[in-house]
Design a protein around this motif. Structure first.
Motif, PDB file in Angstrom:
ATOM      1  N   LYS A 261       0.974  -1.296  -0.011  1.00 46.02           N
ATOM      2  CA  LYS A 261       0.187  -0.100  -0.134  1.00 46.02           C
ATOM      3  C   LYS A 261       1.120   1.303   0.008  1.00 46.02           C
ATOM      4  CE  LYS A 261      -3.903   2.309   2.232  1.00 46.02           C
ATOM      5  NZ  LYS A 261      -3.247   3.581   2.039  1.00 46.02           N
ATOM      6  N   GLN A 262       2.033   1.223   0.749  1.00 45.27           N
ATOM      7  CA  GLN A 262       2.717   2.465   0.996  1.00 45.27           C
ATOM      8  C   GLN A 262       3.432   2.854  -0.338  1.00 45.27           C
ATOM      9  OE1 GLN A 262       3.469   4.540   3.771  1.00 45.27           O
ATOM     10  NE2 GLN A 262       4.307   5.578   1.833  1.00 45.27           N
ATOM     11  N   ASP A 265       0.658   4.263  -2.895  1.00 43.18           N
ATOM     12  CA  ASP A 265       0.496   5.450  -2.367  1.00 43.18           C
ATOM     13  C   ASP A 265       1.529   6.400  -3.140  1.00 43.18           C
ATOM     14  OD1 ASP A 265      -1.735   4.770  -0.729  1.00 43.18           O
ATOM     15  OD2 ASP A 265      -0.663   4.633   1.109  1.00 43.18           O
ATOM     16  N   ASP A 266       2.730   5.877  -3.095  1.00 43.49           N
ATOM     17  CA  ASP A 266       3.753   7.030  -3.720  1.00 43.49           C
ATOM     18  C   ASP A 266       3.769   7.043  -5.183  1.00 43.49           C
ATOM     19  OD1 ASP A 266       4.586   7.472  -1.060  1.00 43.49           O
ATOM     20  OD2 ASP A 266       6.176   5.640  -1.207  1.00 43.49           O
ATOM     21  N   HIS A 354      -6.764   0.405  -5.556  1.00 40.55           N
ATOM     22  CA  HIS A 354      -5.939   1.388  -5.353  1.00 40.55           C
ATOM     23  C   HIS A 354      -6.028   2.558  -6.626  1.00 40.55           C
ATOM     24  CE1 HIS A 354      -2.640   3.737  -4.118  1.00 40.55           C
ATOM     25  NE2 HIS A 354      -2.777   3.414  -3.039  1.00 40.55           N
ATOM     26  N   SER A 356      -3.668   4.409  -7.943  1.00 36.40           N
ATOM     27  CA  SER A 356      -2.608   4.395  -8.827  1.00 36.40           C
ATOM     28  C   SER A 356      -2.400   3.261  -9.800  1.00 36.40           C
ATOM     29  CB  SER A 356      -1.314   4.379  -7.797  1.00 36.40           C
ATOM     30  OG  SER A 356      -0.938   3.078  -7.296  1.00 36.40           O
TER      31      SER A 356
END
Length: 478
Positions: A261-262, A265-266, A354, A356
């Motif tokens: 997830k991190q 997120d980026d 997500h 992205s």
């Protein structure tokens, strides 16, 4: 108010079980008279099923799970032989349920069996207890129509479908709006060893009281309309049936989940292509290297679920690599460190939902297709086995919101001695087409995504079909 008990018999394996549990939840949410008993067949190499059932037992108070004794068939015999050995165990457990019902006026009445489409031999057991059988199809309505078509072709016109293997023929069938290339027929229809079971399955479907399909009218209107002539049992499209609560994903450690997830997120909006080939999907070293080169050449950001193949000739679920450098091109991880991430088995719902993630290179398993539609993520089709070539045809040709890596790619179940290699150039082209999809296809997918959600809401098509199914199951108990 008469209470009713349904016996659900899913096929062994986590993906079939998850979909079947979600159907059960839909039924229970709609009618408080219902309770459901699952009779679970397990495979020695499938450790996920037990964890999944444990995670559910505490939360689903009107579903109970009974694990049947293991009668492992001969190694590498097809699924039907395992299911056949379980008939006597099913009969024993259902006899207990019936005795309980007869001894207590408050106990629910046995109303019927809901069988995975691989479990048609259990119709015999339902008949012994004098209750109806319903089939639950974990794939789409087009597959059901195709199976009836192949069976009628064989039984009425004496046409053997295995003659279409490696043929350039195109088949016109009522369940599809466009002719289907023979190369997109399901593996079982083209294999002399499996065809008899495939045909028998379709014949037995015709004996049932109804067929529940994990699809929705708006997605497969042509196929669903093809069943309205009365030549088949009633078909109930009640999907999309998705495991949105992520039950069974507990084997993905929380630290790994947070790490994925991190990383996502980026990344910029809709910039990542996600590659995953299902719980059984994996490739040999030569193909892995071509995928890596294709990804690198495409220049797109990627999240790749890379898994180690099962040993040749063995029925085992692919495992995660301890060191992916062993199979990747030299320096690949360093060169792509800023744009790519390689994982083992991942939380697919979390990934596809997500913002992205902008594209999905998929084996075209039906669950994955429904998830991609729900979240509006376009697919690049790379089918492997079963009915996945048909599913690829559906999304590319019939629905028009997917792209092709290789629509007629095929691998035999568990017996891969000669793996066809798709080149890095073909993979790069497919990924570029996917991530630069035209506006018209994007809009079409977005519309279908909205329709998939509306179908399940009160007044929606699947909501209405589910009501009709419950009426058929419960209101007609003698």
């Amino acid at each position: 108010m008469k209470k009713a008990e349904l016996v659900f018999i899913p096929a062994p394996g986590i993906s079939h079980l998850m979909s079947t549990v979600e159907v059960a939840k839909l039924l229970l949410d709609r009618d408080e008279r219902l309770s459901i008993t699952f009779l679970i067949m397990s495979l020695s190499y499938d450790s996920k099923t037990a964890c999944y059932i444990d995670s559910l037992s505490a939360t689903c108070n009107r579903i109970r799970f009974i694990k049947l004794p293991e009668d492992e068939p001969e190694p590498n015999t097809f699924l039907f032989s395992l299911i056949g050995t379980q008939k006597r165990h099913v009969k024993e457990e259902v006899s207990k349920l019936v005795s309980q019902s007869e001894s207590s006026p408050d106990s629910p009445t046995l109303a019927g069996f809901v069988l995975d489409f691989f479990c048609t031999s259990m119709i015999d057991v339902a008949n012994e207890f004098g209750v109806p059988s319903y089939i639950f199809l974990t794939t789409g309505a087009a597959y059901l129509g195709l199976q009836f078509y192949i069976q009628a072709l064989h039984d009425e016109q004496r046409v053997d479908a295995t003659q279409f293997k490696d043929s350039n023929a195109e088949l016109v069938m009522p369940c599809l709006a466009y002719p289907l290339p023979a190369k997109a027929l399901p593996s079982a229809a083209l294999n002399k060893e499996w065809l008899p079971a495939f045909l028998d399955q379709a014949r037995r479907f015709r004996e049932t009281k109804g067929i529940i399909v994990n699809t929705f009218e708006e997605l497969e209107s042509h196929a669903i309309n093809s069943f309205s002539n009365g030549n088949t049992p009633p078909v109930y499209p009640v999907g999309p049936i998705l495991n949105l609560n992520r039950d069974g994903d507990h084997d993905v450690e929380s630290d790994k989940r947070k790490d994925i997830k991190q990383w996502l997120d980026d990344q910029p909006l809709s910039s990542v292509v996600y590659l995953c080939f299902g719980s059984m999907g994996s490739f040999g070293v030569d193909q892995v290297k071509e995928i890596a080169c294709g990804l690198e050449q495409s220049g797109h950001r990627f999240l790749w679920s890379l898994r180690k193949p099962q040993p040749k000739g063995k029925m085992e679920i692919p495992s995660d690599y301890t060191n992916t450098q062993d199979v990747l091109p030299e320096g690949f991880l360093d060169r792509t460190a800023q744009i790519g991430k390689i994982i083992g088995w991942g939380p697919q719902i979390d990934i596809l939902s997500h913002p992205s993630v902008g594209g999905f290179v998929s084996h075209c398993g039906w669950n994955s297709i429904l998830e991609s539609i729900w979240f509006g993520v376009p697919i690049a089709a790379w089918p492997l086995q079963a009915e996945q070539q048909l599913n690829a045809f559906k999304i590319i040709v019939e629905l028009g919101f997917g792209v092709e890596i290789k629509m007629d790619y095929r691998r035999e179940f568990f017996y891969d001695d000669n793996e066809n290699i798709i080149s890095a150039g073909e993979i790069e082209r497919g990924i570029r087409c996917l991530m630069e999809l035209g506006r018209e296809k994007v809009e079409r997918l977005k519309e279908m995504s909205e329709k998939s959600r509306k179908a399940l809401m009160e007044g929606g098509s699947s909501y209405t079909w589910l009501g009709q199914l419950i009426h058929e199951m419960v209101d007609n108990i003698p």
